[in-house]
Write a protein that holds these residues in place. Sequence first.
Motif, PDB file in Angstrom:
ATOM      1  N   GLN A  40     -13.228  11.147  11.384  1.00 32.06           N
ATOM      2  CA  GLN A  40     -14.266  10.615  10.498  1.00 32.06           C
ATOM      3  C   GLN A  40     -14.108  11.173   9.086  1.00 32.06           C
ATOM      4  O   GLN A  40     -14.270  10.456   8.104  1.00 32.06           O
ATOM      5  N   ARG A  41     -13.779  12.456   8.984  1.00 33.51           N
ATOM      6  CA  ARG A  41     -13.585  13.083   7.671  1.00 33.51           C
ATOM      7  C   ARG A  41     -12.409  12.438   6.943  1.00 33.51           C
ATOM      8  O   ARG A  41     -12.496  12.101   5.767  1.00 33.51           O
ATOM      9  N   LEU A  42     -11.297  12.248   7.658  1.00 34.30           N
ATOM     10  CA  LEU A  42     -10.117  11.642   7.043  1.00 34.30           C
ATOM     11  C   LEU A  42     -10.386  10.211   6.597  1.00 34.30           C
ATOM     12  O   LEU A  42      -9.953   9.794   5.519  1.00 34.30           O
ATOM     13  N   ILE A  43     -11.108   9.464   7.411  1.00 34.45           N
ATOM     14  CA  ILE A  43     -11.439   8.079   7.049  1.00 34.45           C
ATOM     15  C   ILE A  43     -12.330   8.045   5.811  1.00 34.45           C
ATOM     16  O   ILE A  43     -12.118   7.243   4.907  1.00 34.45           O
ATOM     17  N   THR A  48     -13.025   7.124  -0.079  1.00 37.13           N
ATOM     18  CA  THR A  48     -13.352   7.667  -1.385  1.00 37.13           C
ATOM     19  C   THR A  48     -12.159   7.532  -2.328  1.00 37.13           C
ATOM     20  O   THR A  48     -12.304   7.141  -3.479  1.00 37.13           O
ATOM     21  N   ALA A  49     -10.965   7.819  -1.826  1.00 43.61           N
ATOM     22  CA  ALA A  49      -9.761   7.707  -2.656  1.00 43.61           C
ATOM     23  C   ALA A  49      -9.506   6.263  -3.051  1.00 43.61           C
ATOM     24  O   ALA A  49      -9.112   5.990  -4.190  1.00 43.61           O
ATOM     25  N   GLU A  50      -9.726   5.318  -2.162  1.00 43.51           N
ATOM     26  CA  GLU A  50      -9.544   3.905  -2.489  1.00 43.51           C
ATOM     27  C   GLU A  50     -10.543   3.442  -3.532  1.00 43.51           C
ATOM     28  O   GLU A  50     -10.243   2.637  -4.393  1.00 43.51           O
ATOM     29  N   GLY A  51     -11.742   3.980  -3.480  1.00 43.29           N
ATOM     30  CA  GLY A  51     -12.778   3.604  -4.455  1.00 43.29           C
ATOM     31  C   GLY A  51     -12.503   4.176  -5.828  1.00 43.29           C
ATOM     32  O   GLY A  51     -12.956   3.654  -6.834  1.00 43.29           O
ATOM     33  N   ASN A  52     -11.708   5.248  -5.917  1.00 39.85           N
ATOM     34  CA  ASN A  52     -11.415   5.894  -7.200  1.00 39.85           C
ATOM     35  C   ASN A  52     -10.098   5.447  -7.805  1.00 39.85           C
ATOM     36  O   ASN A  52      -9.695   5.958  -8.843  1.00 39.85           O
ATOM     37  N   GLU A  53      -9.397   4.515  -7.194  1.00 37.41           N
ATOM     38  CA  GLU A  53      -8.086   4.094  -7.695  1.00 37.41           C
ATOM     39  C   GLU A  53      -8.165   3.449  -9.065  1.00 37.41           C
ATOM     40  O   GLU A  53      -7.268   3.585  -9.884  1.00 37.41           O
ATOM     41  N   GLY A  54      -9.231   2.758  -9.370  1.00 37.05           N
ATOM     42  CA  GLY A  54      -9.363   2.079 -10.655  1.00 37.05           C
ATOM     43  C   GLY A  54      -9.746   3.000 -11.784  1.00 37.05           C
ATOM     44  O   GLY A  54      -9.705   2.619 -12.956  1.00 37.05           O
TER      45      GLY A  54
END
Length: 56
Positions: A40-43, A48-54
């Motif tokens: 769950q932590r890794l997911i 979070t990382a995908e949301g910060n790509e932009g």
Amino acid sequence: MEEGFKNWCGLFEGHPHVHSFHVTDPLREALAERARSEAQRLISEEDTAEGNEGEP
């Protein structure tokens, strides 16, 4: 002794002893919970990382 929907037991009905099919493994349960929480932590980190790509 009744056989049917119940698990078969050769002792008298209502006896105080537990059966091998009622025994739990606390270490296995702890390891499974640890694996679930780590997954769950890794997911959530990936989300979070995908949301910060932009962001720059």
